[in-house]
Design a protein around this motif. Structure first.
Motif, PDB file in Angstrom:
ATOM      1  N   GLY A   1       0.816  -1.212   0.000  1.00 43.33           N
ATOM      2  CA  GLY A   1       0.000   0.000   0.000  1.00 43.33           C
ATOM      3  C   GLY A   1       0.848   1.260   0.000  1.00 43.33           C
ATOM      4  N   ALA A   2       1.924   1.255   0.772  1.00 45.67           N
ATOM      5  CA  ALA A   2       2.822   2.415   0.804  1.00 45.67           C
ATOM      6  C   ALA A   2       3.460   2.625  -0.570  1.00 45.67           C
ATOM      7  CB  ALA A   2       3.884   2.239   1.882  1.00 45.67           C
ATOM      8  N   GLY A   3       3.820   1.533  -1.233  1.00 41.08           N
ATOM      9  CA  GLY A   3       4.379   1.633  -2.584  1.00 41.08           C
ATOM     10  C   GLY A   3       3.364   2.162  -3.578  1.00 41.08           C
ATOM     11  N   ARG A   4       2.123   1.672  -3.461  1.00 42.58           N
ATOM     12  CA  ARG A   4       1.046   2.127  -4.348  1.00 42.58           C
ATOM     13  C   ARG A   4       0.784   3.622  -4.123  1.00 42.58           C
ATOM     14  NH1 ARG A   4      -1.747  -1.936  -3.572  1.00 42.58           N
ATOM     15  NH2 ARG A   4      -2.865  -1.290  -1.706  1.00 42.58           N
ATOM     16  N   LEU A   5       0.725   4.032  -2.857  1.00 41.21           N
ATOM     17  CA  LEU A   5       0.495   5.444  -2.555  1.00 41.21           C
ATOM     18  C   LEU A   5       1.624   6.305  -3.093  1.00 41.21           C
ATOM     19  CD1 LEU A   5      -1.364   7.486  -1.150  1.00 41.21           C
ATOM     20  CD2 LEU A   5      -0.014   7.143   0.928  1.00 41.21           C
ATOM     21  N   ASP A   6       2.851   5.849  -2.943  1.00 43.29           N
ATOM     22  CA  ASP A   6       3.996   6.614  -3.429  1.00 43.29           C
ATOM     23  C   ASP A   6       3.928   6.795  -4.944  1.00 43.29           C
ATOM     24  OD1 ASP A   6       6.537   7.949  -2.778  1.00 43.29           O
ATOM     25  OD2 ASP A   6       7.406   6.370  -4.022  1.00 43.29           O
ATOM     26  N   SER A   7       3.454   5.788  -5.648  1.00 41.59           N
ATOM     27  CA  SER A   7       3.289   5.909  -7.103  1.00 41.59           C
ATOM     28  C   SER A   7       2.149   6.858  -7.438  1.00 41.59           C
ATOM     29  CB  SER A   7       3.009   4.542  -7.727  1.00 41.59           C
ATOM     30  OG  SER A   7       4.125   3.708  -7.599  1.00 41.59           O
TER      31      SER A   7
END
Length: 154
Positions: free
Chosen positions: A68-74
Motif C-alpha cells: 500500500g505504501a508503494g502504491r500510494l507513493d506511485s
C-alpha cells in the motif's frame, strides 16, 4: 376533456427525466478532471487502508502495508499532470487559487511526494512495526491536509 397519461407513460417520463439529469452530471473519465478525480479517489482509498491498519480498524499486515505504501507513493506523483494551465470545465473541488498560485500548489504537491517517499522508506526498516509507521503516515496525511486547506473547495 384533457387526456391523462397512463401509468406506463408517466413512468417513462420520470425515467427519461432522471437519465437526462444523470447525463448532465456525467464526467468524461479521460478528461483532465476525470483523470485527477480517479487518482485522488485511489489515493484516498489507499491512505485509508494504511491508516486503518495503524489505527486498529483493519488488522496490520506487513506485506499489505508495504504494498500500500508503494502504491500510494506511485499515485501521489500522478494527479498533478492532470491540472491544465487554465482552469478546466466541470464540477471540480479545486479552488481558483490552484491556477492563480501554481507555484505554491506545485510546492505542496512536492511536499506530499516527499512525505510519501519517507513513508515508503520507513517500510524498509525491519522489523516493521505499526508504531514506527505512525509518524511517517501522519506526515503524509498532514501534507494532504495542507494542500486541501489552501486549494480545495469543500
Amino acid at each position: 376533456m384533457p387526456r391523462t397519461l397512463s401509468f406506463k407513460s408517466k413512468l417513462l417520463v420520470i425515467v427519461l427525466a432522471g437519465l437526462s439529469l444523470a447525463a448532465c452530471e456525467r464526467l468524461d473519465p479521460n478528461s483532465p478532471l476525470g483523470q485527477r478525480k480517479a487518482i485522488f479517489k485511489q489515493m484516498l482509498k489507499t491512505s485509508e487502508q494504511l491508516g486503518g491498519m495503524l489505527r486498529g480498524r483493519i488488522s496490520f499486515n506487513e506485506a499489505d502495508f508495504v504494498a500500500g505504501a508503494g502504491r500510494l507513493d506511485s499515485l501521489v506523483k500522478t494527479p498533478w499532470q492532470h491540472f491544465p494551465q487554465v482552469r478546466d470545465e466541470g464540477k471540480s473541488s479545486a479552488k481558483d487559487e490552484v491556477w492563480q498560485n501554481q507555484q505554491r500548489f506545485n510546492e505542496l504537491a512536492r511536499q506530499l511526494e516527499m512525505r510519501s517517499a519517507d513513508l515508503l522508506a520507513a517500510t524498509a526498516q525491519k522489523p516493521l512495526t505499526p508504531k514506527a509507521l505512525v509518524a511517517p503516515l501522519n506526515q503524509v496525511e498532514a501534507a494532504c491536509k495542507a494542500c486541501h486547506q489552501e486549494f480545495r473547495d469543500y
